[in-house]
Design a protein around this motif. Structure first.
Motif, mmCIF file in Angstrom:
data_model
loop_
_atom_site.group_PDB
_atom_site.id
_atom_site.type_symbol
_atom_site.label_atom_id
_atom_site.label_comp_id
_atom_site.label_asym_id
_atom_site.label_seq_id
_atom_site.Cartn_x
_atom_site.Cartn_y
_atom_site.Cartn_z
ATOM 1 N N ASN A 142 -9.189 4.147 7.076
ATOM 2 C CA ASN A 142 -8.047 3.806 6.241
ATOM 3 C C ASN A 142 -7.275 5.060 5.837
ATOM 4 N N LYS B 236 -5.346 6.473 8.806
ATOM 5 C CA LYS B 236 -4.154 5.698 9.107
ATOM 6 C C LYS B 236 -3.035 5.962 8.105
ATOM 7 N N GLY B 237 -3.442 6.122 6.846
ATOM 8 C CA GLY B 237 -2.477 6.365 5.780
ATOM 9 C C GLY B 237 -1.716 7.663 5.934
ATOM 10 N N ASP C 2 -11.321 -0.276 2.534
ATOM 11 C CA ASP C 2 -10.047 -0.385 1.841
ATOM 12 C C ASP C 2 -9.092 -1.247 2.650
ATOM 13 N N GLN D 184 0.785 -1.216 0.000
ATOM 14 C CA GLN D 184 0.000 0.000 0.000
ATOM 15 C C GLN D 184 0.831 1.287 0.000
ATOM 16 N N CYS E 227 -3.219 -8.605 6.283
ATOM 17 C CA CYS E 227 -4.063 -7.608 5.633
ATOM 18 C C CYS E 227 -5.403 -7.523 6.349
ATOM 19 N N ASP F 165 -5.760 -2.486 4.479
ATOM 20 C CA ASP F 165 -4.679 -1.867 5.230
ATOM 21 C C ASP F 165 -3.731 -2.988 5.621
ATOM 22 N N HIS F 166 -2.453 -2.735 5.457
ATOM 23 C CA HIS F 166 -1.514 -3.780 5.841
ATOM 24 C C HIS F 166 -1.082 -3.571 7.276
#
Ligand SMILES: [Zn+2]
Length: 169
Positions: free
Chosen positions: A163, A166-167, A137, A22, A155, A139-140
């Protein structure tokens, strides 16, 4: 260069052990680790616009041909995608997210909580909300660079709001 037409490799084979990274927006591996999808020099995944990726999945589900995909054989059991990385990343993401979604949602429904793990521990109305796959979506859990495991257990799906939040960290 010698070219061999292979019709024995299926979409299912390619999706086995599919890894999407990601942070860099790249499909990394498939074909149970034997296939490198986007080597360093390849551009990032650009089909994730909700149009091109959807078109790939739709034609696949309808049984339309995907078009030829070219692999470069690096060694006996190692391949690199020369042409087709966008198509492979589209269906790899779809298949992975779909199976994670099924497991995560069944688990949440059993516990009577939201299927977004971050909503589930929150304090608002979404605490109990079951999101649709299209509203989530991937998220790893452990970033690839930190040595995250290379399988589906690494995952999880989050609602789009969580998401995104967090990104940005
Ligand atoms: Zn959430």
């Amino acid at each position: 260069m010698k070219t061999t037409l292979r019709t024995d490799i299926t979409v299912k084979d390619i999706c086995e052990g599919f890894i999407y990274y990601q942070l860099e927006g790249k499909g990394l591996f498939g074909l149970a680790g034997k296939l490198t999808i986007q080597p360093e020099y390849q551009r990032n995944y650009i089909y994730a616009d909700g149009k091109k990726d959807v078109a790939v999945i739709e034609s696949l589900l309808k049984g339309y041909p995907l078009g030829l995909i070219y692999f470069n054989k690096v060694s006996d059991e190692k391949y690199e995608v020369l042409d087709g990385q966008q198509r492979i990343t589209s269906f790899g993401r779809f298949v992975t997210n779909k199976s994670v979604f099924t497991v995560q949602t069944a688990d949440a429904e059993e516990k009577g909580i939201s299927n977004c793990p971050l909503c589930a521990i929150g304090h608002d109305a979404n605490k109990l909300r079951i999101w649709k796959l299209t509203e989530m979506d991937a998220d790893h859990v452990t970033a690839w660079s930190k040595g995250g495991a290379t399988d589906i257990k690494n995952c999880q799906l989050l609602c789009k709001t969580h998401n995104r939040a967090k990104g940005n960290k």
